[in-house]
Design an enzyme around this catalytic site. Structure first.
Site, mmCIF file in Angstrom:
data_model
loop_
_atom_site.group_PDB
_atom_site.id
_atom_site.type_symbol
_atom_site.label_atom_id
_atom_site.label_comp_id
_atom_site.label_asym_id
_atom_site.label_seq_id
_atom_site.Cartn_x
_atom_site.Cartn_y
_atom_site.Cartn_z
ATOM 1 N N CYS A 115 -3.315 -51.405 18.932
ATOM 2 C CA CYS A 115 -3.454 -52.768 18.395
ATOM 3 C C CYS A 115 -2.323 -53.666 18.879
ATOM 4 C CB CYS A 115 -3.487 -52.729 16.871
ATOM 5 S SG CYS A 115 -3.614 -54.372 16.135
ATOM 6 N N CYS B 157 -0.965 -56.134 16.341
ATOM 7 C CA CYS B 157 -0.063 -55.554 15.337
ATOM 8 C C CYS B 157 1.312 -55.253 15.937
ATOM 9 C CB CYS B 157 -0.607 -54.232 14.790
ATOM 10 S SG CYS B 157 -2.362 -54.185 14.495
ATOM 11 N N ASP B 158 1.348 -54.696 17.124
ATOM 12 C CA ASP B 158 2.579 -54.062 17.604
ATOM 13 C C ASP B 158 3.208 -54.716 18.831
ATOM 14 O OD1 ASP B 158 2.355 -52.162 15.580
ATOM 15 O OD2 ASP B 158 1.038 -50.907 16.780
#
Ligand code: NAP
Length: 306
Positions: A132, A135-136
């Site tokens: 992701c 997200c990261d």
């Protein structure tokens, strides 16, 4: 007999539980094999509103579970092996437990990112391996990254990651992309993206964190190493809907079809979160649709009983 059973315990399921519990529906959550869902495999969550200093994925899920429990949700740990949705009440069979009956059902079984299946990929998940970018990606400012895949997700993630990374290497197993023309063009024009064609990631290198990948070129047979700080696997997602096949309408990829909010084609069965969303796939959107499902279920029960 339950009023509402929720299958799945990610942000969608637990938010549905919080809302259903607060309307005195006494929901039962069947947590599944990966209690807490996909967020339990991530580290810092920085984009979930309300946490100005970030929160760890497992901690966020623990808080959501505690909140649902506080208002009267009960939990059952187990794997649902079959459901019977053709007649009412709905019947849910759980491995090693008595079958459960319910007047309504909320499906929040989520989706699973596909991974390459390498032992070091699993070991380094959350320590440089991710599925992701949204997200990261932020954690890789000024670093070099590898994205695996040749579809729209791989192009989208690569483009997004160039906001942070100095170079993004897209490793694709063929010499042609599967991605749509517009997404391909955008990636090709991005000077920070370099394509590594006809190549597979054979291993992910690193002790505590990712330091590189081992690549195999399928044309030359050559094995090489490419240093990088992160590996983003973008080879597709699979909705966790095998249980419901033949009983609930789905699209060609197996995502549950919803209309008018979270209703499925079976009255009394609702779906929320990634199991019905291949587009946004965020914790906050899953939580939002979980709230909608609880409200939809409550209104359904009221209309039947009122
Ligand atoms: P996808 O289209 O199925 O592409 C998966 C890619 O991963 C393919 O290039 C495939 O290679 C590769 N792959 C699969 N298994 C692999 C393995 N074991 N090892 C190495 N490579 C592997 O999946 P997606 O990109 O996630 O897209 C899913 C759907 O969402 C598509 O319909 C897509 O159009 C849509 N989507 C749209 C957008 C957008 O429009 N903004 C963004 C993201 C996704 P091969 O090509 O060789 O099969």
């Amino acid at each position: 007999m339950h009023n509402v059973v929720i299958i799945g315990s990610g942000p969608a399921g637990l938010t549905a539980a919080i809302y259903a519990a607060r309307t005195n529906l006494s929901p039962l959550v069947i947590e599944g094999l990966q209690a807490g869902g996909q967020l339990t495999t991530t580290t810092d969550v920085e984009n979930y509103p309300g946490f100005s200093h970030a929160i760890m994925g497992p901690e966020l899920m623990k808080e959501m579970r505690g909140q649902a429990e506080r208002f009267g949700t009960t939990f059952l740990q187990g794997d649902v092996t079959s459901v019977e949705l053709k007649k009412k009440p709905f019947r849910i069979v759980i491995e090693g437990e008595q079958p459960v009956e319910s007047k309504s059902l909320i499906i929040t079984t989520g989706a699973s990112a596909q991974y390459l299946g390498l032992p070091n990929e699993r070991r380094l998940l959350g320590h440089g391996v991710s599925a992701c970018a949204t997200c990261d990606g932020y954690f890789f400012r000024g670093r070099e990254l590898v994205v695996v895949g040749g579809g729209d997700s791989a192009m989208e993630e690569s483009n997004f990651l160039t906001k942070f990374a100095t170079t993004v290497y897209v490793v694709h197993r063929r010499d042609k992309l599967r991605a749509s023309k517009i997404m391909q063009d955008r990636a090709m024009k991005n000077e920070k993206i370099t394509f590594v064609w006809n190549s597979s990631v054979e291993d992910i290198l690193g002790g505590q964190v990712v330091t590189g990948v081992k690549l195999k070129n399928h044309v030359t047979g050559k094995i090489s190493e490419l240093p990088c700080a992160g590996v983003f696997v973008a080879i597709g997602h699979k909705p966790n809907t095998d249980l419901f096949k033949g009983q609930i309408e789905m699209d060609g990829k197996g995502y549950v079809l919803t209309k008018n909010g979270t209703a499925t084609n079976v009255p009394g069965v609702f779906a929320a979160g990634d199991v019905q969303d291949s587009k946004y796939r965020q914790a906050v959107t899953a939580a939002g649709s979980g709230c909608m499902a609880a409200i939809d279920a409550e209104r359904y029960l009221e209309s039947r009983e009122g």
